[in-house]
Design a protein around this motif. Structure first.
Motif, PDB file in Angstrom:
ATOM      1  N   LEU A 134      11.769   8.431   6.825  1.00  0.00           N
ATOM      2  CA  LEU A 134      11.542   6.930   6.418  1.00  0.00           C
ATOM      3  C   LEU A 134      10.152   6.986   5.788  1.00  0.00           C
ATOM      4  O   LEU A 134       9.171   7.389   5.953  1.00  0.00           O
ATOM      5  N   VAL A 135      10.174   6.315   4.693  1.00  0.00           N
ATOM      6  CA  VAL A 135       8.981   5.984   3.680  1.00  0.00           C
ATOM      7  C   VAL A 135       8.768   4.371   3.292  1.00  0.00           C
ATOM      8  O   VAL A 135       9.818   3.704   3.055  1.00  0.00           O
ATOM      9  N   HIS A 136       7.659   4.155   3.818  1.00  0.00           N
ATOM     10  CA  HIS A 136       7.256   2.595   3.718  1.00  0.00           C
ATOM     11  C   HIS A 136       6.741   2.317   2.379  1.00  0.00           C
ATOM     12  O   HIS A 136       5.618   3.053   1.800  1.00  0.00           O
ATOM     13  N   VAL A 137       7.498   1.333   1.567  1.00  0.00           N
ATOM     14  CA  VAL A 137       6.706   1.144   0.362  1.00  0.00           C
ATOM     15  C   VAL A 137       6.566  -0.277   0.075  1.00  0.00           C
ATOM     16  O   VAL A 137       7.136  -1.283   0.957  1.00  0.00           O
ATOM     17  N   ASP A 138       5.453  -0.578  -0.593  1.00  0.00           N
ATOM     18  CA  ASP A 138       4.849  -1.981  -0.482  1.00  0.00           C
ATOM     19  C   ASP A 138       3.921  -2.067  -1.891  1.00  0.00           C
ATOM     20  O   ASP A 138       3.698  -1.015  -2.432  1.00  0.00           O
ATOM     21  N   ILE A 139       3.487  -3.222  -2.157  1.00  0.00           N
ATOM     22  CA  ILE A 139       2.750  -3.590  -3.424  1.00  0.00           C
ATOM     23  C   ILE A 139       1.464  -4.480  -2.899  1.00  0.00           C
ATOM     24  O   ILE A 139       1.876  -5.512  -1.946  1.00  0.00           O
ATOM     25  N   LYS A 140       0.377  -3.869  -3.025  1.00  0.00           N
ATOM     26  CA  LYS A 140      -0.793  -4.727  -2.662  1.00  0.00           C
ATOM     27  C   LYS A 140      -1.461  -5.279  -3.898  1.00  0.00           C
ATOM     28  O   LYS A 140      -1.871  -4.911  -5.004  1.00  0.00           O
ATOM     29  N   LYS A 141      -1.723  -6.666  -4.073  1.00  0.00           N
ATOM     30  CA  LYS A 141      -2.182  -7.498  -5.047  1.00  0.00           C
ATOM     31  C   LYS A 141      -3.673  -7.423  -5.010  1.00  0.00           C
ATOM     32  O   LYS A 141      -3.950  -7.909  -3.837  1.00  0.00           O
ATOM     33  N   LEU A 142      -4.504  -7.059  -5.824  1.00  0.00           N
ATOM     34  CA  LEU A 142      -5.942  -7.010  -5.838  1.00  0.00           C
ATOM     35  C   LEU A 142      -6.584  -7.318  -7.129  1.00  0.00           C
ATOM     36  O   LEU A 142      -6.054  -7.324  -8.226  1.00  0.00           O
ATOM     37  N   GLY A 143      -7.483  -8.442  -6.650  1.00  0.00           N
ATOM     38  CA  GLY A 143      -8.081  -9.012  -7.935  1.00  0.00           C
ATOM     39  C   GLY A 143      -9.014  -8.005  -8.752  1.00  0.00           C
ATOM     40  O   GLY A 143      -9.649  -7.278  -8.272  1.00  0.00           O
ATOM     41  N   ARG A 144      -8.949  -8.257 -10.095  1.00  0.00           N
ATOM     42  CA  ARG A 144      -9.678  -7.459 -11.061  1.00  0.00           C
ATOM     43  C   ARG A 144     -11.111  -7.431 -10.781  1.00  0.00           C
ATOM     44  O   ARG A 144     -11.688  -8.895 -10.658  1.00  0.00           O
ATOM     45  N   ILE A 145     -12.005  -6.702 -11.012  1.00  0.00           N
ATOM     46  CA  ILE A 145     -13.419  -6.715 -11.211  1.00  0.00           C
ATOM     47  C   ILE A 145     -13.888  -6.972 -12.771  1.00  0.00           C
ATOM     48  O   ILE A 145     -13.545  -6.152 -13.600  1.00  0.00           O
ATOM     49  N   PRO A 146     -14.497  -8.254 -12.724  1.00  0.00           N
ATOM     50  CA  PRO A 146     -14.926  -8.376 -14.317  1.00  0.00           C
ATOM     51  C   PRO A 146     -15.983  -7.382 -14.782  1.00  0.00           C
ATOM     52  O   PRO A 146     -16.600  -6.921 -13.792  1.00  0.00           O
ATOM     53  N   ASP A 147     -16.207  -7.123 -16.002  1.00  0.00           N
ATOM     54  CA  ASP A 147     -17.184  -6.367 -16.454  1.00  0.00           C
ATOM     55  C   ASP A 147     -18.536  -6.934 -16.063  1.00  0.00           C
ATOM     56  O   ASP A 147     -18.805  -8.143 -16.244  1.00  0.00           O
ATOM     57  N   GLY A 148     -19.277  -6.210 -15.699  1.00  0.00           N
ATOM     58  CA  GLY A 148     -20.525  -6.505 -15.220  1.00  0.00           C
ATOM     59  C   GLY A 148     -20.803  -6.654 -13.715  1.00  0.00           C
ATOM     60  O   GLY A 148     -21.990  -6.708 -12.983  1.00  0.00           O
ATOM     61  N   ARG A 165      -2.746 -11.184 -15.221  1.00  0.00           N
ATOM     62  CA  ARG A 165      -3.822 -10.851 -15.877  1.00  0.00           C
ATOM     63  C   ARG A 165      -5.121 -10.439 -15.235  1.00  0.00           C
ATOM     64  O   ARG A 165      -6.183  -9.771 -15.421  1.00  0.00           O
ATOM     65  N   GLY A 166      -5.355 -11.429 -14.442  1.00  0.00           N
ATOM     66  CA  GLY A 166      -6.412 -11.416 -13.345  1.00  0.00           C
ATOM     67  C   GLY A 166      -6.377 -10.472 -12.088  1.00  0.00           C
ATOM     68  O   GLY A 166      -7.094 -10.491 -11.228  1.00  0.00           O
ATOM     69  N   TYR A 167      -5.017  -9.774 -12.108  1.00  0.00           N
ATOM     70  CA  TYR A 167      -5.004  -8.898 -10.771  1.00  0.00           C
ATOM     71  C   TYR A 167      -4.312  -7.565 -11.333  1.00  0.00           C
ATOM     72  O   TYR A 167      -3.928  -7.272 -12.240  1.00  0.00           O
ATOM     73  N   VAL A 168      -4.391  -6.625 -10.222  1.00  0.00           N
ATOM     74  CA  VAL A 168      -3.974  -5.369 -10.397  1.00  0.00           C
ATOM     75  C   VAL A 168      -2.988  -5.037  -9.293  1.00  0.00           C
ATOM     76  O   VAL A 168      -3.149  -5.997  -8.263  1.00  0.00           O
ATOM     77  N   TYR A 169      -2.018  -4.534  -9.372  1.00  0.00           N
ATOM     78  CA  TYR A 169      -0.985  -4.242  -8.318  1.00  0.00           C
ATOM     79  C   TYR A 169      -0.776  -2.950  -7.967  1.00  0.00           C
ATOM     80  O   TYR A 169      -0.572  -1.880  -8.807  1.00  0.00           O
ATOM     81  N   LEU A 170      -1.220  -2.430  -6.847  1.00  0.00           N
ATOM     82  CA  LEU A 170      -1.378  -1.178  -6.015  1.00  0.00           C
ATOM     83  C   LEU A 170       0.248  -0.931  -5.461  1.00  0.00           C
ATOM     84  O   LEU A 170       0.632  -1.697  -4.375  1.00  0.00           O
ATOM     85  N   TYR A 228       1.585   8.216  -1.674  1.00  0.00           N
ATOM     86  CA  TYR A 228       1.732   8.072  -3.269  1.00  0.00           C
ATOM     87  C   TYR A 228       1.422   6.885  -3.569  1.00  0.00           C
ATOM     88  O   TYR A 228       2.055   5.671  -2.990  1.00  0.00           O
ATOM     89  N   SER A 229       0.414   6.620  -4.243  1.00  0.00           N
ATOM     90  CA  SER A 229       0.006   5.387  -4.793  1.00  0.00           C
ATOM     91  C   SER A 229      -0.450   5.281  -6.282  1.00  0.00           C
ATOM     92  O   SER A 229      -0.941   6.185  -6.724  1.00  0.00           O
ATOM     93  N   GLU A 230      -0.426   4.052  -6.980  1.00  0.00           N
ATOM     94  CA  GLU A 230      -0.440   3.976  -8.388  1.00  0.00           C
ATOM     95  C   GLU A 230      -0.843   2.521  -8.331  1.00  0.00           C
ATOM     96  O   GLU A 230      -0.533   1.703  -7.859  1.00  0.00           O
ATOM     97  N   ILE A 231      -1.979   2.515  -9.607  1.00  0.00           N
ATOM     98  CA  ILE A 231      -2.497   1.255  -9.881  1.00  0.00           C
ATOM     99  C   ILE A 231      -1.636   0.629 -10.963  1.00  0.00           C
ATOM    100  O   ILE A 231      -1.834   1.249 -12.032  1.00  0.00           O
ATOM    101  N   LEU A 232      -0.948  -0.494 -11.039  1.00  0.00           N
ATOM    102  CA  LEU A 232      -0.083  -0.853 -12.088  1.00  0.00           C
ATOM    103  C   LEU A 232      -0.258  -2.423 -12.617  1.00  0.00           C
ATOM    104  O   LEU A 232      -1.158  -2.878 -11.854  1.00  0.00           O
ATOM    105  N   ALA A 233       0.088  -2.774 -13.596  1.00  0.00           N
ATOM    106  CA  ALA A 233      -0.200  -3.903 -14.121  1.00  0.00           C
ATOM    107  C   ALA A 233       0.670  -5.174 -13.559  1.00  0.00           C
ATOM    108  O   ALA A 233       0.272  -6.408 -13.606  1.00  0.00           O
ATOM    109  N   ASP A 234       1.868  -5.032 -13.017  1.00  0.00           N
ATOM    110  CA  ASP A 234       2.380  -6.003 -12.339  1.00  0.00           C
ATOM    111  C   ASP A 234       3.544  -5.588 -11.434  1.00  0.00           C
ATOM    112  O   ASP A 234       3.373  -4.448 -10.940  1.00  0.00           O
ATOM    113  N   GLU A 235       4.444  -6.259 -10.832  1.00  0.00           N
ATOM    114  CA  GLU A 235       5.228  -6.128  -9.569  1.00  0.00           C
ATOM    115  C   GLU A 235       6.630  -6.271 -10.121  1.00  0.00           C
ATOM    116  O   GLU A 235       7.323  -6.689  -9.300  1.00  0.00           O
TER     117      GLU A 235
END
Length: 337
Positions: free
Chosen positions: A144-158, A190-195, A207-214
């Motif tokens: 069994l492999v657990h698959v999920d998406i974690k929504k994370l707020g982007r860090i602004p420059d600075g 645009r304000g989030y990244v999706y793991l 296995y995990s990747e940082i992607l732009a959407d879900e």
């Protein structure tokens, strides 16, 4: 605990009974010799006459008859409600007009585990006793492999408010910029990244990747890469567990999994069912996402592959008795360097 030859253990009872039955001692004399009551001597002598040596062992204190015991049909209804509806003793008792303690005794007698010791989706037992701290896991990697998406707020420059605090000039600039983007109709993503995660149930290998959407296309492409990752580690995926997100309910996702991989879904509003990937999310938040001060999203993303390698190859897990995930994978020699 007394030893086997102590007075009035089976060996002592046998000696007492033989003195009375075979040598003709009176009850009073035998009682004085063994420092016990006359009624005790009478009991063991009577048992010896009826059953011989086998009568000297302790008998069960369980009564032969249970006049107040529930009918077997009622007991079956109790167990049936527990299995099919996952009700606790109190709710079953109110439904059947019984006492909750009576229902609890029936469930214990039939070996029904507590609800918190079972998997909410499948009913599988995930804990064996109050002293067993190990959660349920599948027997082999890939079962069994657990698959999920974690929504994370982007860090602004600075840097963001985690580093600089609420109400600072940088925090106010970020809020103003996001407000302008919202008024302009910019995409909320645009304000989030999706793991996107894929965590093996048995080994916790991730296995995990940082992607732009879900979106479904993104999730399907991620799974193809995740499957190649597990295959490279000698793991054949047999089943995948996801939540009920739209990307996982799509035909594209089903087609990407293929017929050989069984797709299981969690119960709605029950994230505990996908507990291992939820625990992975908590770990990455504590040890990577908010573990240090990042000045931009690019800085944090650059640190992710190194942390993920550490998680898989070097970080000891309490649930694995101090081993890392790669230690439980049939990988090639030297692969876990």
């Amino acid at each position: 605990m007394t030893h086997a030859n102590a007075t009035l253990t089976p060996a002592g009872r046998l000696r007492l009974a033989k003195l009375v039955v075979e040598q003709g001692w009176t009850y009073a004399r035998a009682a004085e010799r063994f420092s016990v009551a006359i009624t005790t001597v009478r009991r063991w002598a009577t048992r010896y006459r009826l059953s011989g040596k086998s009568g000297m062992v302790d008998r069960s204190s369980r009564p032969h008859r249970h006049p107040n015991r529930l009918p077997q049909r009622t007991e079956r209804r109790i167990v049936g409600l527990r299995v099919t509806r996952r009700w606790g003793p109190a709710r079953i008792a109110y439904h059947l007009g019984l006492n909750p303690s009576t229902v609890h005794q029936v469930l214990r007698r039939y070996g029904c585990p507590r609800l918190k010791w079972t998997d909410p989706a499948t009913g599988t037992r995930i804990k064996t006793s109050s002293r067993d701290k190990n959660r349920y896991e599948h027997a082999a990697p890939g079962d069994l492999v657990h698959v999920d998406i974690k929504k994370l707020g982007r860090i602004p420059d600075g840097g963001g408010w985690h580093a600089l605090g609420r109400g600072t000039a940088q925090d106010n600039r970020v809020h103003a910029r996001r407000s302008r983007a919202a008024r302009a109709g910019a995409s909320p993503s645009r304000g989030y990244v999706y793991l996107h995660h894929a965590v093996d149930d048995h080994s916790r290998l991730a296995y995990s990747e940082i992607l732009a959407d879900e979106r479904k296309e993104t999730a399907a492409a991620f799974w193809k890469r995740a499957r190649r990752f597990f295959t490279a580690h000698g793991i054949t995926v047999k089943a995948v567990l996801t939540d009920n997100g739209s990307c996982y309910r799509s035909r594209l996702w089903a087609k990407t999994l293929g017929r050989r991989v069984k797709h299981r879904r969690t119960r709605p509003y029950r994230p505990q069912t996908n507990g291992k990937v939820e625990r992975f999310n908590r770990t990455l938040l504590e040890e990577w996402a908010y573990a240090t001060t990042y000045t931009s999203e690019a800085d944090r993303a650059a640190a992710y592959p190194g942390w993920l390698h550490h998680y898989n190859h070097h970080r000891g897990h309490t649930s694995l008795k101090g081993k890392s995930p790669i230690d439980r994978v049939p990988n090639l020699p030297g692969q876990n360097s």
